[in-house]
Design an enzyme around this catalytic site. Structure first.
Site: not given
Length: 276
Positions: A63, A94, A220
């Site tokens: 990410h 991401e 997450h």
């Protein structure tokens, strides 16, 4: 090795519950965060990704943020090059398509490097961590051209979404191939009285997605304690992306043992229920 990925990585539908195990994609951002505290290039993000793949992970996630506070541009290209040696595994990037994400889609495609999935996340530039999903219809028009751009380059698109069953049709309509369900609410509720209620919301959302052939990922704050129970309760999860907890565990156990233990958690979720 859990075989999940196919040459046509955009087209395969969500798997029926019990027929195919969930893939594990390891997010290596926290390795980069530690490295960036010094100028010694250790620990190596590339080596971390390689060790996780050797241990059985089916994918690597990064990410990159505009300020490069953890993953840097060079990391993205180096890991993409590594993934050429792992053709049955996937590379997932991401980020916010309205910031720095789409130039990676362009550049990796131009360089002939693998990119299997983009997960669009509605982060602000200085946001500490991802904390909410996209909203519809508000975000539909600005997401649609970026989804089409990724699709034109053979890249699957997953949208980071809150567990709202009613939002799945809108995600599908804008062109998403998958959604990544934001699982922090489950992690927070896991040891409390609201756990079953929260799990039910995720299960309903996954069923709503499956009903319209929208794939489901999740991520997450999933960890070795809560992962198996989540996968048992939420049908058809194709992939979990795990970073913070996995890398924290690896500090104590090492990459090999840690990845194998997360795969054990996934296997336990799909094991037949014990009979008395």
């Amino acid at each position: 090795m859990i075989a999940l990925f196919h040459s046509d990585h955009r087209s395969h539908p969500p798997h029926p519950p019990g027929t195919q195990k969930t893939a594990l994609s390891v997010n290596v951002n926290k390795v980069a965060l530690l490295r960036n505290t010094r100028h010694l290039d250790i620990p190596s993000v590339l080596r971390a990704a390689e060790l996780c793949l050797q241990a059985g992970a089916q994918g690597i996630t990064v990410h990159p943020r505009p300020d490069e506070r953890h993953i840097r541009s060079d990391d993205v290209y180096e890991i993409a090059a590594l993934m050429k040696d792992w053709p049955h595994c996937e590379f997932n990037i991401e980020g916010n398509p309205l910031q720095n994400l789409m130039h990676f889609v362009r550049d990796l495609s131009a360089r002939g490097l693998p990119l299997h999935q983009c997960t669009f996340v509605p982060d602000s530039e200085g946001q500490f961590t991802s904390d909410h999903g996209w909203s519809f219809p508000q975000d539909a028009e600005r997401l649609k051209p970026h989804i089409e751009y990724a699709h034109a380059r053979g890249v699957r698109v997953s949208l980071f979404m809150d567990p709202l069953p009613e939002a799945m049709a809108a995600a599908k309509a804008v062109g998403a191939d998958r959604v990544e369900l934001y699982t922090e609410s489950y992690a927070q509720a896991w040891s409390g009285p609201e756990k079953n209620k929260v799990l039910s919301q995720f299960a309903q959302t996954a069923r709503a997605a499956a009903a319209i052939n929208l794939g489901v990922n999740a991520g997450h704050d999933l960890n070795r304690d809560n992962l198996s129970e989540f996968l048992r309760a939420v049908p058809g999860v194709l992939e979990v992306s795990i970073g913070h907890a996995l890398i924290a565990d690896a500090l104590e156990l090492g990459y090999d043992a840690t990845v194998k233990d997360y795969l054990r958690c996934i296997n336990e979720a799909f094991a037949p229920a014990a009979t008395a």
